[in-house]
Write an enzyme that holds these catalytic residues in place. Structure first.
Site, mmCIF file in Angstrom:
data_model
loop_
_atom_site.group_PDB
_atom_site.id
_atom_site.type_symbol
_atom_site.label_atom_id
_atom_site.label_comp_id
_atom_site.label_asym_id
_atom_site.label_seq_id
_atom_site.Cartn_x
_atom_site.Cartn_y
_atom_site.Cartn_z
ATOM 1 N N LYS A 254 1.064 18.795 71.755
ATOM 2 C CA LYS A 254 1.800 19.704 70.873
ATOM 3 C C LYS A 254 1.987 19.030 69.517
ATOM 4 C CE LYS A 254 6.527 21.571 70.144
ATOM 5 N NZ LYS A 254 7.848 21.872 70.737
ATOM 6 N N ASP A 259 9.670 21.804 63.174
ATOM 7 C CA ASP A 259 10.157 22.928 63.979
ATOM 8 C C ASP A 259 11.540 23.356 63.485
ATOM 9 O OD1 ASP A 259 10.745 24.829 65.874
ATOM 10 O OD2 ASP A 259 11.007 23.400 67.535
ATOM 11 N N LYS A 266 17.084 27.146 64.090
ATOM 12 C CA LYS A 266 17.922 26.111 64.688
ATOM 13 C C LYS A 266 19.160 25.881 63.816
ATOM 14 C CE LYS A 266 14.316 23.250 66.884
ATOM 15 N NZ LYS A 266 14.797 23.400 68.264
ATOM 16 N N ASP A 277 8.423 16.680 66.125
ATOM 17 C CA ASP A 277 8.001 17.688 67.095
ATOM 18 C C ASP A 277 6.474 17.739 67.272
ATOM 19 O OD1 ASP A 277 8.903 19.421 69.027
ATOM 20 O OD2 ASP A 277 8.798 21.183 67.740
ATOM 21 N N GLU A 338 8.382 27.600 70.746
ATOM 22 C CA GLU A 338 7.053 27.730 70.145
ATOM 23 C C GLU A 338 6.030 26.773 70.724
ATOM 24 O OE1 GLU A 338 9.321 25.795 69.015
ATOM 25 O OE2 GLU A 338 8.174 23.996 68.553
ATOM 26 N N ARG A 340 5.202 25.906 73.733
ATOM 27 C CA ARG A 340 4.389 26.449 74.835
ATOM 28 C C ARG A 340 3.355 27.450 74.318
ATOM 29 N NH1 ARG A 340 9.880 28.470 77.583
ATOM 30 N NH2 ARG A 340 10.545 26.647 76.401
HETATM 31 N N1 BES Z 1 10.972 21.104 69.757
HETATM 32 C C1 BES Z 1 11.964 21.714 70.558
HETATM 33 C C2 BES Z 1 12.447 20.827 71.703
HETATM 34 C C3 BES Z 1 13.130 19.541 71.349
HETATM 35 C C4 BES Z 1 14.511 19.447 71.403
HETATM 36 C C5 BES Z 1 12.410 18.409 71.054
HETATM 37 C C6 BES Z 1 15.134 18.257 71.120
HETATM 38 C C7 BES Z 1 13.040 17.217 70.762
HETATM 39 C C8 BES Z 1 14.405 17.147 70.814
HETATM 40 C C9 BES Z 1 11.426 23.000 71.149
HETATM 41 O O1 BES Z 1 10.486 23.667 70.395
HETATM 42 C C10 BES Z 1 12.591 23.928 71.294
HETATM 43 O O2 BES Z 1 13.128 24.308 70.302
HETATM 44 N N2 BES Z 1 12.947 24.262 72.528
HETATM 45 C C11 BES Z 1 14.026 25.114 72.792
HETATM 46 C C12 BES Z 1 13.602 26.101 73.852
HETATM 47 C C13 BES Z 1 14.553 27.235 74.043
HETATM 48 C C14 BES Z 1 14.554 28.130 72.834
HETATM 49 C C15 BES Z 1 14.123 27.994 75.286
HETATM 50 C C16 BES Z 1 15.199 24.270 73.264
HETATM 51 O O3 BES Z 1 14.973 23.288 73.962
HETATM 52 O O4 BES Z 1 16.312 24.586 72.892
HETATM 53 ZN ZN ZN Z 2 9.382 22.492 69.106
HETATM 54 MN MN MN Z 3 11.373 24.979 68.959
#
Ligand code: BES
Ligand code: ZN
Ligand code: MN
Length: 489
Positions: A254, A259, A266, A277, A338, A340
């Site tokens: 990825k 992000d 966020k 990310d 995103e 996935r």
């Molecule tokens: N890049 C993030 C996950 C992440 C979180 C990486 C903290 C490193 C540190 C990912 O794209 C994300 O935002 N995931 C969400 C998924 C949710 C919306 C189902 C998450 O983990 O909150």
């Molecule tokens: Zn992400």
């Molecule tokens: Mn994300």
């Protein structure tokens, strides 16, 4: 270009010790027995090492610890660093001792008197890993080159042993450079350019641009990048060091260079961390570099999906339905899920084109894995016990934390959509597992597959044994070992 410390290897020259002006590191076993090099340092320093032993300082120290004697009398050296390490230490203890040295090396010259220690090469690897610094954006540092001269028995043999280990360190440094780099510098284009440079190492590198990705039907990947001014790209890196027609191992990363969450924005606090990310793509890149540098006798293909997740008038919306390369449709409930969407198209492409013997994807995929496993272990998900156990073993041998997590139909059911084949989130409960289930929908039945959720281990807020604060390079050593276990032994 990742910057490693320079190393050189010579026989032990006792008469050179008195006049050496940098740091001198000397290996002393925890039983306190001094070898010829340590005895000479002891004599020059008027018995400092013997006093250290008598005071019980070695017994107190853990294997791999360092005790520093500053500005020792009778020597030109700034410091004597006593590395507490048995003559036949574990590889990980030897790395730890080397890392302690790498951390305090500073600028300039260091001399390591390793004598006949059986794990001298591992000490050097530890030093090289930990001596990493990321300072291209500091204006007041002139990059002084740091050197480590090693005095040891059989220097030619140790030098040969060190070479492939430094290839691994250089790969890990590349990963760290990519992960530490801010998103205004490491755009998707800059990332692809840095990978193309690796053609000089003998890798075949292709960059697939947006028009090509559209032709391939990568609608889920493309929807993530459509709100950004940076073009989405997929980079394919092939290392063909194995038998001519043997199917490769595929590594998929990825590479979200930043992000924001997209329209499902966020919160502001901590958003700056999302420069990391692209950590999965960073590890894939570093492994490919290591394999090329050490001329691995294996066929491995690395694929990374490079996109930026931004909100804009063109951005994908919550509720939009997009079509993947596989043909399955996805209802985008949350644009912040995103990773996935990027991976599923690249994974499908990897299987479609290469029919790999195994596929391992790496992604900073979920915050939930950080809640579950903290910063000690990556989450490991798999449809194949053999490949999974081989990876877990490689990770354990390299001291990189990895913990297996479950998969199952009940988790997959969480992804049911009212209007499309699936939705892109499964809800708060078991968030890392439903993310893995989403990916598994794009894994062919007969492809052995491991998914590594590295959100908790790719970058840290404090230093670790082998890395300063920031990017760790987690996974480069484990995956390099897995490749060598699978194809080279
Ligand atoms: N890049 C993030 C996950 C992440 C979180 C990486 C903290 C490193 C540190 C990912 O794209 C994300 O935002 N995931 C969400 C998924 C949710 C919306 C189902 C998450 O983990 O909150
Ligand atoms: Zn992400
Ligand atoms: Mn994300």
């Amino acid at each position: 270009m990742p910057n490693l410390i320079a190393t050189s290897f010579t026989a032990v020259d006792l008469d050179a010790l008195a006049g050496f002006e940098g740091r001198i590191a000397v290996v002393v076993a925890s039983d306190g027995k001094l070898d010829a090099g340590a005895r000479r340092i002891n004599r020059l320093s008027k018995g400092a090492l013997a006093r250290l032993v008598e005071a019980g300082k070695l017994e107190d120290a853990k294997a791999g610890a360092v005790i520093t004697l500053n500005f020792p009398a009778g020597m030109a050296a700034h410091a004597v660093d006593v590395l507490v390490l048995d003559r036949r230490p574990s590889a990980l203890d030897a790395r730890k001792a080397g890392a302690a040295l790498g951390k305090i090396m500073g600028e300039g010259a260091a001399l390591l008197i390793a004598g006949s220690n059986a794990k001298t090469a591992q000490i050097v690897l530890g030093a090289a890993m930990r001596a990493y610094e990321f300072n291209p954006h500091k204006t007041n540092t002139d990059d002084k080159s740091r050197t480590l001269s090693v005095m040891c028995a059989k220097p030619e043999e140790v030098e040969v042993e060190v070479k492939p280990l430094l290839a691994i360190a250089e790969g890990a440094h590349m990963t760290r450079d990519l992960v530490n780099e801010p998103a205004n510098v490491l755009t998707t284009t800059e990332f692809a350019d840095r990978l193309e440079e690796m053609e000089s190492l003998g890798l075949e590198v292709e960059v697939l641009e947006e028009a090509e990705l559209e032709k391939l039907g990568m609608g889920t990947l493309l929807c993530v990048g459509q709100g950004s001014d940076s073009p989405s790209k997929v980079v394919v890196m092939q290392w063909k060091g194995g038998e001519k027609d043997a199917k490769p191992l595929a590594l998929v990363g990825k590479g979200v260079v930043f992000d924001t969450g997209g329209i499902s924005l966020k919160p502001g606090a901590g958003m700056e961390d999302m420069t990391m990310d692209m950590g999965g793509a960073g590890v894939v890149s570093g492994v490919m570099r290591s394999l090329a540098l050490r001329g691995a006798k294996a066929n491995v293909v690395g694929l990374v999906g490079l996109v930026e997740n931004m909100p804009s008038g063109n951005a994908v919306r919550p509720g939009d339905v997009v079509t993947s390369m596989k043909g399955d449709t996805v209802e985008v409930i949350n644009t912040d899920a995103e990773g996935r969407l990027v991976l599923c198209d690249v994974m499908w492409y990897a299987q479609d084109r290469f029919a790999p013997v195994g596929m391992i994807d790496l992604a900073t995929l979920t915050g939930a894995i950080v809640v579950g496993l903290g910063h000690e272990n990556a989450g490991v998900f798999s449809n194949n016990d053999d490949l999974c156990n081989a990876f877990l073993k490689a990770a354990q041998t390299e001291g990189e934390g990895a913990w297996r997590m479950p998969l199952g139909q009940a988790y997959d059911d969480l992804l049911k959509s009212r209007i499309a084949d699936m939705k892109n989130i499964g809800g708060r409960a078991a968030g890392s597992v439903s993310a893995a289930q989403f990916l598994q929908r794009f894994v062919k039945e007969d492809t052995p597959w491991v998914h590594l959720d590295i959100a908790g281990v790719a970058s840290l807020k404090s230093e670790s044994t082998l890395a300063p604060t920031g990017a760790t390079g987690w996974g480069v050593m484990a995956l390099n070992r897995l490749v060598s276990d699978m194809f080279e032994s």
